[in-house]
Scaffold this active site. Structure first.
Site, PDB file in Angstrom:
ATOM      1  CB  THR A  49      35.528  62.390  66.236  1.00  0.00           C
ATOM      2  OG1 THR A  49      35.599  61.265  65.360  1.00  0.00           O
ATOM      3  CG2 THR A  49      34.378  63.288  65.809  1.00  0.00           C
ATOM      4  CE1 TYR A  70      40.776  66.432  44.020  1.00  0.00           C
ATOM      5  CE2 TYR A  70      41.290  64.401  45.182  1.00  0.00           C
ATOM      6  CZ  TYR A  70      40.741  65.667  45.166  1.00  0.00           C
ATOM      7  OH  TYR A  70      40.163  66.169  46.305  1.00  0.00           O
ATOM      8  CG  ASN A 116      35.385  63.959  51.067  1.00  0.00           C
ATOM      9  OD1 ASN A 116      35.168  64.425  49.951  1.00  0.00           O
ATOM     10  ND2 ASN A 116      36.197  64.548  51.940  1.00  0.00           N
ATOM     11  CB  SER A 170      42.037  59.886  47.085  1.00  0.00           C
ATOM     12  OG  SER A 170      43.245  60.577  46.926  1.00  0.00           O
ATOM     13  CG  ASN A 171      43.825  63.574  52.379  1.00  0.00           C
ATOM     14  OD1 ASN A 171      44.770  64.328  52.220  1.00  0.00           O
ATOM     15  ND2 ASN A 171      42.716  63.923  53.000  1.00  0.00           N
ATOM     16  CE  LYS A 201      37.458  65.570  44.427  1.00  0.00           C
ATOM     17  NZ  LYS A 201      37.103  64.750  45.592  1.00  0.00           N
ATOM     18  CG  ASP A 257      39.613  57.613  52.811  1.00  0.00           C
ATOM     19  OD1 ASP A 257      40.309  56.719  53.320  1.00  0.00           O
ATOM     20  OD2 ASP A 257      40.077  58.687  52.412  1.00  0.00           O
ATOM     21  CG  ASP A 292      35.367  68.235  46.926  1.00  0.00           C
ATOM     22  OD1 ASP A 292      34.663  68.878  47.724  1.00  0.00           O
ATOM     23  OD2 ASP A 292      36.226  67.394  47.300  1.00  0.00           O
TER      24      ASP A 292
HETATM   25  O1  GKR Z   1      44.322  67.160  49.031  1.00  0.00           O
HETATM   26  O2  GKR Z   1      43.809  69.255  49.177  1.00  0.00           O
HETATM   27  C1  GKR Z   1      43.500  68.085  49.173  1.00  0.00           C
HETATM   28  C2  GKR Z   1      42.044  67.677  49.278  1.00  0.00           C
HETATM   29  O3  GKR Z   1      41.259  68.792  49.522  1.00  0.00           O
HETATM   30  C3  GKR Z   1      41.848  66.640  50.331  1.00  0.00           C
HETATM   31  O4  GKR Z   1      42.482  67.029  51.497  1.00  0.00           O
HETATM   32  C4  GKR Z   1      40.399  66.323  50.569  1.00  0.00           C
HETATM   33  O5  GKR Z   1      40.286  65.539  51.709  1.00  0.00           O
HETATM   34  O6  GKR Z   1      40.484  65.319  48.399  1.00  0.00           O
HETATM   35  C5  GKR Z   1      39.772  65.516  49.500  1.00  0.00           C
HETATM   36  C6  GKR Z   1      38.312  65.755  49.224  1.00  0.00           C
HETATM   37  O7  GKR Z   1      37.793  65.149  48.324  1.00  0.00           O
HETATM   38  O8  GKR Z   1      37.668  66.499  49.952  1.00  0.00           O
HETATM   39 MG    MG Z   2      35.770  65.792  48.726  1.00  0.00          MG
END
Ligand code: GKR
Ligand code: MG
Length: 435
Positions: A112, A157, A280, A332-333, A202, A304, A232
């Site tokens: 948004t 991750y 998230n 995280s991103n 994760k 975040d 995830d």
């Molecule tokens: O970096 O591809 C990625 C992740 O999928 C990320 O964009 C997500 O926002 O890590 C994130 C999550 O936990 O959903």
């Molecule tokens: Mg996630």
């Protein structure tokens, strides 16, 4: 005793530096990471010559808001952090883009205009806190009320990934290799453990059919007995598929993250399984909390500071979660060391943050700091140096900005589906639920 002279904390200048940072070919449900990802580095200078730094998303729509915001910040006090939200509203009213109003396809929940604003505010808030901390000789965690732990735990991750970006792409080969099956994921997890000492894992799912990802989690459970595990798929599954996977992995998962999209569907999965659900995606703003908590849709919220609007808002979120008996973790991103430092400071001050935080940082071979932050035994030590405790490497910043300037527009906006089309020309962002 003569009182110390008051510091002049007026903002006299703001520098915005968009950069492109190398990113490995990490797969997710929408596609694959591009060879370069955009980030924005924010510097706030005070009349006393102190500079604070912050970092946020660098895509065009963030830059378009950050620029007028930066102009308005000059002349204000770095201590006026509550005023940042008002300032963001003023800027947004002038620059409102209707196409930002709703984008349900994101990996961070519905996009948004409000969330966009908060993601911009967060970088300025962090830069102001860094400047204030430096001016006062206090670490950021002290400005947030003080640390309750000396080190913050992060999780490894894990991503399905290719060995390299498709031929013809500019980024160099990374040293992680491919991971496309359970054995590859276990090998990646071992490398994470060896290099950084992580003990919780994760896996980013939603890439392959759920049976294949379930097998990978089972392989992790066998290779690392007793270690916390998470999966995830970013909402890629139906409620039925989510219930099935929860049934199959319930005994080994610390939590299942966003198995399905939307609060009602998450609530149904939660009702039908005993597996804690984290998000998230369905709780990413304060407005989304009441329904999700009332229906028991989530047991853990991933904070975040970027899109919740800063470090102080992250603490507000944690306090609300504590009141309702909901757990707190951290999302995280792709990010650099400035954000990791900010994440670590705020995480150090949240008593009820009982889960290891996510971080993409090990995937980033490049940074704009003179010294990279280090993970020891899976933890980042909380800095007691003034501000965030990090120093910008100006030369490096210039180089990564040069890459952004030289880019023809291909990488200035993150687009995982476009990156996937380089390898699979017919690829379109999959409709959800995918399975
Ligand atoms: O970096 O591809 C990625 C992740 O999928 C990320 O964009 C997500 O926002 O890590 C994130 C999550 O936990 O959903
Ligand atoms: Mg996630």
């Amino acid at each position: 005793m003569t009182p110390a002279p008051a510091r002049d904390l007026t903002v006299t200048g703001v520098r915005l530096t968009p950069i492109l940072v190398a990113d490995p070919p990490l797969l997710n449900t929408q596609g694959v990471h591009q060879p370069y990802t955009p980030r924005l580095i924010v510097e706030v200078e005070t009349a006393d010559g102190v500079t604070g730094v912050g970092e946020t998303y660098g895509d065009t729509k963030y830059l378009e808001l950050a620029r007028p915001f930066a102009e308005k910040l000059t002349g204000r006090q770095v201590t006026d952090m509550n005023g940042l939200f008002r300032l963001a509203d003023e800027v947004a009213v002038a620059a409102e883009r209707t196409d930002d109003a709703v984008d349900t396809g994101g990996l961070r929940g519905v996009q948004t205009a409000d969330k966009l604003r908060l993601s911009v505010v967060s970088a300025f808030e962090v830069a102001c806190l860094d400047a204030l901390g430096k001016a006062l000789g206090l670490p950021v965690h002290a400005l947030l009320g003080g640390k309750v732990r000396d080190a913050v735990e992060y999780s490894a991750y894990l991503f399905y990934k290719w060995a390299s970006h498709p031929a013809g792409r500019p980024a160099e080969q990374d040293d992680w290799g491919a991971a496309l099956d359970p054995a590859g994921i276990v090998e990646q997890a071992r490398a994470f453990k060896e290099r950084y000492g992580f003990t919780s894992f994760k896996l980013k799912g939603g890439v392959f059919p759920p049976e294949r990802e379930t097998a990978a989690v089972r392989a992790l459970a066998a290779a690392f007995p007793g270690h916390p595990l998470r999966l995830d798929p970013n909402g890629a599954w139906s409620t039925e598929t989510s219930v099935t996977v929860a049934g199959e992995l319930g005994d080994v998962l610390e939590y299942l993250e966003d198995p399905t999209l939307g609060t009602p569907a998450m609530a149904e999965v939660a009702r039908r399984t005993g597996v804690p659900l984290a998000t998230n995606m369905c709780v990413t703003t304060f407005a989304e909390i009441p329904e999700a908590f009332a229906t028991g849709a989530v047991q853990v919220v991933l904070s975040d500071h970027h899109y919740w609007g800063g470090l102080r808002n992250t603490r507000r979120l944690a306090a609300i979660c504590e009141t309702f008996g909901v757990g707190v973790s951290m999302h995280s991103n792709t990010h650099l060391g400035i954000s990791l430092a900010a994440m670590t400071h705020v995480a150090a001050t949240v008593p009820n943050l009982h889960h290891a935080c996510d971080s993409h940082y090990p995937w980033q071979s490049e940074d704009v700091l003179t010294e990279r932050l280090a993970f020891t035994d899976g933890r980042v030590t909380v800095s007691d140096a003034p501000g965030l405790g990090v120093t910008l490497d100006r030369e490096r910043l210039r180089e990564l900005h040069r890459r952004w300037l030289d880019d023809d527009g291909t990488y200035r906006d993150r687009d995982d589906a476009a990156a996937m089309r380089v390898a699979e020309p017919g690829w379109v962002t999959p409709a959800v639920p995918r399975w």
